[in-house]
Scaffold this active site. Structure first.
Site, PDB file in Angstrom:
ATOM      1  N   LYS A  14       0.830  -1.217   0.000  1.00  0.00           N
ATOM      2  CA  LYS A  14       0.000   0.000   0.000  1.00  0.00           C
ATOM      3  C   LYS A  14       0.867   1.271   0.000  1.00  0.00           C
ATOM      4  CE  LYS A  14      -2.143  -1.071   3.900  1.00  0.00           C
ATOM      5  NZ  LYS A  14      -1.697  -2.414   4.322  1.00  0.00           N
ATOM      6  N   ARG A  89      -9.758   0.545   8.589  1.00  0.00           N
ATOM      7  CA  ARG A  89      -9.344  -0.821   8.894  1.00  0.00           C
ATOM      8  C   ARG A  89     -10.456  -1.588   9.593  1.00  0.00           C
ATOM      9  NH1 ARG A  89      -3.443   0.034   8.849  1.00  0.00           N
ATOM     10  NH2 ARG A  89      -2.453  -1.970   9.043  1.00  0.00           N
ATOM     11  N   ARG A 128      11.346  -6.499   5.314  1.00  0.00           N
ATOM     12  CA  ARG A 128      11.236  -5.079   5.666  1.00  0.00           C
ATOM     13  C   ARG A 128      11.719  -4.842   7.099  1.00  0.00           C
ATOM     14  NH1 ARG A 128       5.428  -2.271   5.379  1.00  0.00           N
ATOM     15  NH2 ARG A 128       5.155  -3.210   7.424  1.00  0.00           N
ATOM     16  N   ARG A 134      11.344  -1.842  12.044  1.00  0.00           N
ATOM     17  CA  ARG A 134      10.003  -1.589  12.596  1.00  0.00           C
ATOM     18  C   ARG A 134       9.679  -2.612  13.666  1.00  0.00           C
ATOM     19  NH1 ARG A 134       5.113  -0.270   8.491  1.00  0.00           N
ATOM     20  NH2 ARG A 134       3.961  -1.466  10.044  1.00  0.00           N
ATOM     21  N   ARG A 145      -0.938  -9.562  13.359  1.00  0.00           N
ATOM     22  CA  ARG A 145      -1.494  -8.536  12.456  1.00  0.00           C
ATOM     23  C   ARG A 145      -2.297  -9.172  11.329  1.00  0.00           C
ATOM     24  NH1 ARG A 145       3.928  -6.085  11.117  1.00  0.00           N
ATOM     25  NH2 ARG A 145       2.910  -4.766   9.568  1.00  0.00           N
TER      26      ARG A 145
HETATM   27  P1  ADP Z   1       0.813  -2.421   7.871  1.00  0.00           P
HETATM   28  O1  ADP Z   1      -0.175  -2.164   6.775  1.00  0.00           O
HETATM   29  O2  ADP Z   1       2.089  -3.006   7.393  1.00  0.00           O
HETATM   30  O3  ADP Z   1       0.248  -3.191   9.036  1.00  0.00           O
HETATM   31  P2  ADP Z   1       0.621   0.331   8.930  1.00  0.00           P
HETATM   32  O4  ADP Z   1       1.790   1.244   8.958  1.00  0.00           O
HETATM   33  O5  ADP Z   1      -0.522   0.682   8.063  1.00  0.00           O
HETATM   34  O6  ADP Z   1       1.279  -1.057   8.495  1.00  0.00           O
HETATM   35  O7  ADP Z   1       0.046   0.106  10.415  1.00  0.00           O
HETATM   36  C1  ADP Z   1       0.869  -0.273  11.499  1.00  0.00           C
HETATM   37  C2  ADP Z   1       0.045  -0.418  12.774  1.00  0.00           C
HETATM   38  O8  ADP Z   1      -0.535   0.856  13.136  1.00  0.00           O
HETATM   39  C3  ADP Z   1      -1.153  -1.372  12.703  1.00  0.00           C
HETATM   40  O9  ADP Z   1      -0.800  -2.716  12.950  1.00  0.00           O
HETATM   41  C4  ADP Z   1      -2.072  -0.788  13.814  1.00  0.00           C
HETATM   42  O10 ADP Z   1      -1.653  -1.191  15.093  1.00  0.00           O
HETATM   43  C5  ADP Z   1      -1.846   0.710  13.702  1.00  0.00           C
HETATM   44  N1  ADP Z   1      -2.840   1.328  12.789  1.00  0.00           N
HETATM   45  C6  ADP Z   1      -2.577   1.911  11.591  1.00  0.00           C
HETATM   46  N2  ADP Z   1      -3.723   2.337  11.005  1.00  0.00           N
HETATM   47  C7  ADP Z   1      -4.733   2.018  11.859  1.00  0.00           C
HETATM   48  C8  ADP Z   1      -6.150   2.154  11.833  1.00  0.00           C
HETATM   49  N3  ADP Z   1      -6.786   2.718  10.788  1.00  0.00           N
HETATM   50  N4  ADP Z   1      -6.874   1.693  12.885  1.00  0.00           N
HETATM   51  C9  ADP Z   1      -6.269   1.115  13.940  1.00  0.00           C
HETATM   52  N5  ADP Z   1      -4.946   0.950  14.030  1.00  0.00           N
HETATM   53  C10 ADP Z   1      -4.169   1.370  13.009  1.00  0.00           C
END
Ligand code: ADP
Length: 192
Positions: A14, A89, A128, A134, A145
């Protein structure tokens, strides 16, 4: 405004594709993951709360993330459009996004689902993690996740299908090839 939701499991690409969409179509990019990581880096109160969830592979509570999103959106009033990356999400987040955009006289134009097999996702996230350091890119948290993705996030596919906004893209192959598919879809949204 041209608002695009870029969707997919963790590791589906993404962020990478968002960068390309931004450049090609002149859209702004909101990544909730990046917003949260920046809060954590700056050791804000919000960052401290968020870290507790992120490191366990859990989602930050809806009310909190919706508030954050609303503030970020207010700073994008003059944008030509926005790419939403990592938001929504959950179903309540999707409902809140619709409401926020409608209040601003706009809506989601399209939801692009980057589809990638689970083994490939895990390989990408582990790779990654080695580079970025991270905290959530380790095998145990990746599994959590992915579980959260299947139980809480994947239901959004049906939600956006019902709204007639869902488009699926094969998220494997070269970055350029995947972007070609995305470009073609967004171009049709622009003219419609
Ligand atoms: P990825 O898509 O690789 O999981 P992101 O950077 O989008 O990585 O998100 C990392 C973490 O941040 C998620 O696992 C969650 O804990 C939190 N997070 C990000 N966006 C949201 C959201 N819209 N609602 C709840 N938690 C979120």
């Amino acid at each position: 405004m041209l608002n695009v939701v870029i969707f997919g499991a963790p590791g589906s690409g993404k962020g990478t594709q968002s960068e390309l969409i931004m450049k090609e179509f002149g859209l702004d990019h909101i990544s909730t993951g990046e917003v949260l990581r920046s809060e954590i880096k700056n050791e804000t109160d919000l960052g401290k709360i968020a870290a507790g969830y992120i490191d366990k592979g859990q989602l930050v509570p809806d009310a909190l993330i919706i508030d954050i999103l609303s503030c970020v959106l207010d700073s994008k009033q003059n944008a030509k459009g926005v790419i939403f990356d990592g938001f929504p999400r959950t179903i309540p987040q999707a409902q809140a996004l619709k409401k926020m955009l409608n209040e601003r006289g706009t809506d989601v134009a399209v939801m692009l689902n980057l589809e990638v097999e689970e083994n490939e996702l895990i390989d990408r996230l582990l790779a990654r993690g080695k580079l970025s350091g991270r905290s959530d890119d380790n095998l145990e948290t990746i599994q959590l996740r992915l579980d959260v993705y299947h139980s809480q996030t994947a239901p959004l596919i049906v939600h956006y299908k019902q709204e007639g906004k869902y488009r699926s893209i094969k998220g494997t192959g070269t970055i350029e090839y995947i972007f070609e598919q995305i470009k073609n879809i967004i171009a049709t949204c622009q003219t419609s």
